[in-house]
Design an enzyme around this catalytic site. Structure first.
Site, PDB file in Angstrom:
ATOM      1  N   CYS A 198       0.835  -1.205   0.000  1.00 24.92           N
ATOM      2  CA  CYS A 198       0.000   0.000   0.000  1.00 24.92           C
ATOM      3  C   CYS A 198       0.870   1.254   0.000  1.00 24.92           C
ATOM      4  O   CYS A 198       0.492   2.281  -0.551  1.00 24.92           O
ATOM      5  CB  CYS A 198      -0.921   0.007   1.214  1.00 24.92           C
ATOM      6  SG  CYS A 198      -2.247  -1.206   1.067  1.00 24.92           S
ATOM      7  N   CYS A 348      21.639  22.522   8.627  1.00 21.70           N
ATOM      8  CA  CYS A 348      21.624  23.819   9.300  1.00 21.70           C
ATOM      9  C   CYS A 348      22.962  24.478   9.012  1.00 21.70           C
ATOM     10  O   CYS A 348      23.508  24.330   7.914  1.00 21.70           O
ATOM     11  CB  CYS A 348      21.346  23.652  10.792  1.00 21.70           C
ATOM     12  SG  CYS A 348      22.563  22.638  11.632  1.00 21.70           S
TER      13      CYS A 348
END
Ligand code: ZN
Length: 390
Positions: A198, A348
């Site tokens: 799925c 970052c």
């Protein structure tokens, strides 16, 4: 049809509060006090609290099944909410087991919920199944399906089976002595990769609702010993055409696990058997940092990588690598902007804040997420010397 599960009602009776709660059952001759006491004495184990497990556990709890075991090891993520109705938006990042148990307790505090935080395996399946009367598989993946089937045959417990894909579902009851098991139908799994999951192929959100409710219905009928159970019948649900069909299934005397001369007499390695060795390893390798050279190479190659910049907007103005900006502090409330099915590289300035972001995203159920080692400073040093450093 005679019952094949012998649930012996406890000597304990129902309290006045329980009698009121179950009154719509009690006034029907098919359930009555005897049936309700059988439900209270019954012990059902549900594997998984996802799409199928949601309606399955919720209805069994509401119906008054006395002991409900739930097995899960996963955490709730945003992609679950389209169909896994036992979990709410506020549960994203929580253990599914805790989220599910809270909902079930709220539905019916008289049910004894037993939580098992584990991945069902060859090592623990028989031990787990020992204390339950009926096993319901809500996981819908091949290794668990063969494992639960074999463990049910070996321990003599009925398996309430359900399966879903896109708009089509299946349900049946396997592993009772008088009926076939899953392996009578499919002795071997399909080659890996042939049948998409799925996660790869998608599923319409209501379908696990339909199939999970069928599983709950069959579980309750088995406990009551009433009606015509789905033993020896495979129910096929086509939600697009809204057609229900059924296939007659026969017990296969040559079945490797329930046949006359079984070759499987103990549990095997089901991940290997189903050819899906990779899943856990993939998670492990993805925990590693990614180096700036590797990210550059893969972006240039056109790989589908989502670059997530967790710095502050004013830092972004100084320099950036076209990442999607969500400052670390905003990540919990903006995590829904991210697609957990895509590969994400967080960065970052130096790699410290983005490591926290990666930890957070993993907790929230993201599996393909990396930290850019050394951050944008390393990028400036080793990929683009023209980029300002700050
Ligand atoms: Zn069989």
């Amino acid at each position: 049809m005679a019952t094949t599960i012998d649930i012996t009602p406890q000597t304990a009776t129902l309290s006045n509060e329980e009698i009121l709660r179950y009154s719509r059952h009690l006034i029907m001759p098919e359930v009555g006090m005897e049936g309700q006491l059988k439900l209270k004495a019954a012990r059902v184990l549900c594997i998984g609290t996802g799409g199928l497990g949601s309606p399955l556990t919720m209805y069994l709890t509401a119906a008054g099944v006395g002991t409900l075991g739930i097995v899960d090891f996963d955490v709730v993520d945003y992609t679950n909410l389209q169909r896994q109705i036992i979990h709410s938006t506020a549960d994203v990042g929580r253990k599914k087991l805790d989220s599910a148990a809270d909902k079930l307790k709220a539905i019916n505090p008289f049910v004894n919920i037993k939580k098992f935080e584990t991945r069902l395996s060859s090592e623990n399946a028989l031990e787990l199944f020992k204390d339950f009367d009926i096993i319901a598989d809500g996981t819908d993946n091949f290794p668990t399906r063969y494992l639960t089937n074999d463990a049910c045959v070996l321990s003599g417990k009925p398996l309430v089976y359900g399966s879903i894909f896109r708009f089509e579902g299946q349900a049946s009851i396997f592993a009772l002595p008088e009926g076939p098991c899953y392996r009578c139908l499919y002795p071997e799994p399909p080659p890996p990769g042939l049948v998409p999951s799925c996660a790869e192929g998608g599923v319409i959100g209501v379908l696990p609702g339909l199939v999970g409710v069928i599983q709950a219905t069959e579980t309750i009928k088995l406990i009551l010993g009433k009606g015509d159970p789905l033993i020896g019948r495979l129910l096929l649900v086509d939600a697009m055409a809204m057609k229900f069909r059924e296939l007659k299934l026969r017990k296969n005397p040559e079945c490797p696990v329930c046949g006359k001369n079984p070759t499987i007499t103990k549990l095997i390695d089901y991940e290997e058997f189903c050819g899906i060795r990779g899943e856990e390893q993939a998670v492990e390798t993805s925990t590693a940092d990614i180096q700036v050279e590797e990210l550059k190479r893969r972006l240039d190659k056109g790989d589908d990588i989502f670059v997530l910049d967790v710095r502050e907007p004013h830092e972004y103005q100084i320099c950036n690598i076209n990442g999607y900006l969500i400052p670390l502090g905003d990540l919990p409330k903006r995590v829904n902007e991210l697609d957990s099915s895509r590969e994400i590289v967080a960065h970052c300035r130096s790699g410290v804040r983005s490591a926290k972001a990666v930890d957070f995203l993993r907790q929230a159920g993201f599996k393909k997420v990396h930290n850019l080692a050394g951050g944008i400073l390393a990028w400036a040093d080793r990929v683009n010397p023209k980029m300002p450093k700050y």
